[in-house]
Design a protein around this motif. Structure first.
Motif, short mmCIF file in Angstrom:
data_model
loop_
_atom_site.label_atom_id
_atom_site.label_comp_id
_atom_site.label_asym_id
_atom_site.label_seq_id
_atom_site.Cartn_x
_atom_site.Cartn_y
_atom_site.Cartn_z
N SER A 171 0.87 -1.19 0.00
CA SER A 171 0.00 0.00 0.00
C SER A 171 0.90 1.24 0.00
N TRP A 172 0.30 2.37 -0.16
CA TRP A 172 1.09 3.59 -0.15
C TRP A 172 1.54 3.91 1.28
N GLN A 173 2.85 4.00 1.44
CA GLN A 173 3.44 4.26 2.75
C GLN A 173 4.14 5.62 2.76
N THR A 174 4.05 6.29 3.89
CA THR A 174 4.76 7.56 4.05
C THR A 174 6.12 7.30 4.67
N VAL A 175 7.16 7.73 3.99
CA VAL A 175 8.52 7.53 4.49
C VAL A 175 9.25 8.87 4.55
N LYS A 176 10.28 8.88 5.39
CA LYS A 176 11.09 10.08 5.53
C LYS A 176 12.52 9.80 5.11
N ASP A 177 13.14 10.76 4.48
CA ASP A 177 14.54 10.60 4.10
C ASP A 177 15.41 11.12 5.25
N GLU A 178 16.72 11.15 5.03
CA GLU A 178 17.66 11.56 6.07
C GLU A 178 17.45 13.00 6.53
N ASP A 179 16.91 13.81 5.68
CA ASP A 179 16.68 15.21 6.03
C ASP A 179 15.31 15.45 6.64
N GLY A 180 14.54 14.37 6.80
CA GLY A 180 13.21 14.50 7.39
C GLY A 180 12.12 14.81 6.40
N ASN A 181 12.46 14.80 5.15
CA ASN A 181 11.46 15.08 4.11
C ASN A 181 10.59 13.83 3.88
N GLU A 182 9.28 14.03 3.83
CA GLU A 182 8.35 12.93 3.64
C GLU A 182 8.04 12.71 2.16
#
Length: 265
Positions: free
Chosen positions: A118-129
């Motif tokens: 399913s569509w998941q919300t993830v964050k990168d190293e800079d905190g960007n979703e």
């Protein structure tokens, strides 16, 4: 001429000189003659016989009361033991059913399984979703954790059972799990020396959803065999709870003669 033992001889000496000092002696002699008379006519023997008969009855009544109390205590203890065993077998049956349900969730595939993407919300190293279409790793980890918790609880409740069939099937469940020790370790699940499982969540996450799915859903693999073993254990424990188990370790036998060997199929 015979002696009349029933006559009161003390009166013959009462008028003699010094009679006052000899009254005690005469009284004692009269008492002895009276006792002698009782012995001769049998009344003394009847009195003694009646006394000992009374004592015997009292001892018999006391013995019967003791025996009855002992039987009552034994019956009460037996009933409590049966109630405790029934409660234990009911807990095993319920626990095995829960483990089977846990495994079903982990072996099921498709859109409504824990492995569905399913569509998941993830964050990168800079905190960007950002949104990605991927597995719900939290959902998978939760399902694995529930299985391990319920599996360990089932092992605890199955410990020390007297029913041979239930005991054999509980042992078989442990053997199935141990035979997949290597595969389970690869996804962060450790089989400990006491047969229980422990989970390394970081290693589980690092293994990835596909590796977890492969361990549990492989055809005739770990998930399938554990489910079969747990279902078999549930059946035998349910029968034991209803007092229809096979031979017990104490030699007691009931009406269920199903083969123990079907635990290994």
């Amino acid at each position: 001429m015979g002696i009349n033992v029933n006559m009161d001889y003390s009166s013959l000496f009462s008028s003699l000189p010094g009679a006052s000092s000899s009254n005690n002696i005469m009284s004692g002699l009269s008492s002895m003659l009276s006792d002698y008379s009782s012995i001769r006519n049998g009344s003394y023997g009847k009195l003694v016989s009646a006394y000992y008969k009374k004592i015997g009855n009292e001892n018999s009544d006391s013995s019967e009361k003791t025996d009855k109390s002992s039987r009552t205590n034994t019956e009460t203890t037996t009933e409590k033991s049966k109630a405790a065993e029934k409660k234990q077998y009911s807990a095993i049956s319920s626990g095995a059913k829960t483990v089977t349900s846990d495994i079903d969730k982990l072996t099921k595939t498709g859109d409504d399984s824990v492995y569905s993407k399913s569509w998941q919300t993830v964050k990168d190293e800079d905190g960007n979703e950002s949104k990605v279409y991927d597995y719900n790793t939290s959902k998978i980890a939760s399902a694995v954790s529930s299985f391990i918790k319920d599996y360990n609880s089932l092992l605890d409740s199955s410990s020390g059972v007297s029913d041979v069939t239930t005991s054999t099937r509980a042992d078989y469940l442990g053997k199935v799990t141990s035979s997949y020790k290597s595969e389970l370790s690869s996804i962060g699940i450790t089989v400990k020396d006491n047969g229980k499982l422990s989970l390394d969540k970081d290693k589980l996450q690092a293994a990835g959803a596909e590796a977890i799915q492969n361990v549990f859903t492989q055809k005739a693999g770990f998930g399938y065999k554990v489910s079969q073993a747990a279902t078999s254990l549930e059946t035998s424990a349910s029968r034991a709870a209803s007092s229809s188990s096979t031979y017990s370790k104490t030699g007691f036998t009931n009406t269920d003669f199903s083969s123990i060997m079907d635990s290994f199929i």
